[in-house]
Scaffold this motif. Structure first.
Motif, PDB file in Angstrom:
ATOM      1  N   ARG A  56      -8.526  -0.443  -2.336  1.00 28.12           N
ATOM      2  CA  ARG A  56      -9.719  -0.666  -1.513  1.00 28.12           C
ATOM      3  C   ARG A  56      -9.888  -2.146  -1.212  1.00 28.12           C
ATOM      4  O   ARG A  56     -10.185  -2.549  -0.091  1.00 28.12           O
ATOM      5  N   ARG A  57      -9.706  -2.948  -2.250  1.00 34.82           N
ATOM      6  CA  ARG A  57      -9.851  -4.393  -2.040  1.00 34.82           C
ATOM      7  C   ARG A  57      -8.757  -4.924  -1.111  1.00 34.82           C
ATOM      8  O   ARG A  57      -8.999  -5.805  -0.286  1.00 34.82           O
ATOM      9  N   ASN A  68      -7.315  -3.218   1.235  1.00 38.99           N
ATOM     10  CA  ASN A  68      -7.661  -2.769   2.582  1.00 38.99           C
ATOM     11  C   ASN A  68      -8.688  -3.678   3.230  1.00 38.99           C
ATOM     12  O   ASN A  68      -8.591  -4.003   4.405  1.00 38.99           O
ATOM     13  N   LYS A  69      -9.691  -4.054   2.432  1.00 39.93           N
ATOM     14  CA  LYS A  69     -10.758  -4.907   2.947  1.00 39.93           C
ATOM     15  C   LYS A  69     -10.161  -6.230   3.434  1.00 39.93           C
ATOM     16  O   LYS A  69     -10.443  -6.706   4.529  1.00 39.93           O
ATOM     17  N   ARG A  96       0.836  -1.194   0.000  1.00 38.26           N
ATOM     18  CA  ARG A  96       0.000   0.000   0.000  1.00 38.26           C
ATOM     19  C   ARG A  96       0.877   1.252   0.000  1.00 38.26           C
ATOM     20  O   ARG A  96       0.626   2.206  -0.719  1.00 38.26           O
ATOM     21  N   GLY A  98      -6.802   3.025  -6.834  1.00 43.33           N
ATOM     22  CA  GLY A  98      -7.739   3.175  -5.717  1.00 43.33           C
ATOM     23  C   GLY A  98      -8.594   1.935  -5.568  1.00 43.33           C
ATOM     24  O   GLY A  98      -8.829   1.432  -4.474  1.00 43.33           O
TER      25      GLY A  98
END
Lengths: 164, 211
Positions: free
Chosen positions: B197-198, B200-201, B119, B193
């Motif tokens: 996001r994926r 992060n999930k 990240r 992005g």
């Protein structure tokens, strides 16, 4: 969040993991590939889990998804590797009382099985797991007659290998 | 067939010989999907550099070089693009090593660390690219204002009221740079992005598993 379905999936898989281990055993010949296949089947099972509604047994469903995964992967690999080297150390063969003749026979059998093609391996797997022909035909998506014919052919093949 | 029956007997006996996998290990296998996200980050970054290189090869014709010469930018742009390629090659290497690492790890802890690293790399990469674009545009427009006769004409038209002229010229430059940078930023936000996001999930779920 650890979802409910994830939790129940992990529990069921853990309880039934020997099915997956056995599939790996038939399709791979060393510990690393065994672990790789185990992981791949786990991921495929999880992906397919939403479609598993519990109207069939977890084991029956796991047979189907697991074998499909193994067959697909094996097909892809087949182009580069024609036969799988067979490691007898890895496929440790245990017999209750030491019986030299039996052990030799088993070794030969496992070796013969490792030389079968991907579909035949799936068939012999289900046979060893005590599935009847109806179950085999359902799991592999072939007709019952076809399953019987194939199984007879495999038996013939094995017999030939054992008694040349 | 006796042999097959013998085999069946042996097959069942071997049930317990497999090294049993724990629940935790299964959870970690399920969340290996991070590795495919990180793989995509790597692939997209390579595609991106191919795209930009292709674009700069296609657009760098004689007119382009003459224009750079006119603006006294040829050397500095050449130096800048060499540096740029070096930095981007470094980022691609980082993306690749993240991908390799995430594939090789088995422990959830290590997986979490690699996700954080990936990240961070993406954020640095995007920031660097935006800064580079803004810097190139500032350099280009600055030199243009100094060396382009047409711009000088515009500035001269304002005569005594020159500060108004500068305001208009540099104001429009500023707006163009801003809009351009925002467009590129949106482009990055869209591609990376989504992947972030994926990631992060996945990260959050993994954190909960690591009891």
């Amino acid at each position: 969040m650890k979802s409910e379905s994830e939790e129940s999936f992990v529990k069921q898989l853990k309880a039934n993991q020997n099915i997956v281990h056995k599939i790996c055993r038939l399709y791979t010949s060393d510990q690393d590939s065994h672990n790789d296949l185990f992981q791949e089947i786990t991921i495929q099972l999880w992906k397919a889990y939403p479609q598993f509604r519990g109207d069939s047994k977890f084991t029956t469903w796991a047979y189907r998804v697991g074998l499909n995964t193994a067959i697909t992967l094996y097909r892809k690999k087949k182009r580069s590797i024609e036969t799988t080297p067979f490691d007898t150390e890895f496929h440790r063969i245990k017999t209750d009382e030491y019986n030299y003749e039996e052990e030799e026979q088993l070794k030969l059998m496992y070796k013969a099985i490792s030389e079968l093609n991907d579909i035949d391996k799936a068939l012999i797997f289900l046979y060893l797991e005590d599935n009847d022909y109806t179950e085999i035909s359902e799991t592999l998506g072939i007709s019952e007659v076809n399953a019987r014919v194939k199984m007879n052919r495999i038996k013939g093949k094995l017999k030939k290998i054992l008694n040349p | 067939m006796d042999e097959l029956e013998l085999l069946k007997k042996d097959w069942k006996k071997n049930d317990m010989q497999f090294k049993q996998v724990s629940e935790k290990e299964i959870y970690s296998m399920l969340h290996k999907s991070s590795s495919s996200i990180v793989k995509w980050i790597f692939i997209i970054s390579v595609l991106e550099i191919v795209f930009w290189t292709g674009l700069s090869v296609l657009t760098s014709n004689d007119t382009y070089w003459k224009m750079l010469e006119k603006y006294h930018l040829k050397t500095i742009m050449q130096i800048l693009s060499i540096i740029n390629f070096g930095v981007i090659a470094y980022f691609i290497y980082r993306f690749y090593s993240n991908y390799k690492k995430i594939n090789a790890t088995d422990s959830i802890n290590q997986l979490l660390k690699t996700i954080i690293n990936s990240r961070k790399t993406v954020k640095q990469y995007v920031t660097y690219n935006l800064a580079m674009i803004a810097l190139s545009l500032i350099l280009f427009f600055g030199s243009q204002a100094m060396y382009e006769p047409k711009i000088q004409d515009i500035l001269n038209k304002f005569g005594t009221n020159s500060s108004k002229g500068y305001l208009i010229v540099f104001g429009s430059y500023f707006l163009i740079i801003l809009v351009f940078t925002i467009i590129i930023w949106l482009f990055y936000k869209l591609i990376y992005g989504l992947l972030l996001r994926r990631l992060n999930k996945n990260y959050k779920e993994l954190q909960k598993i690591d009891f």
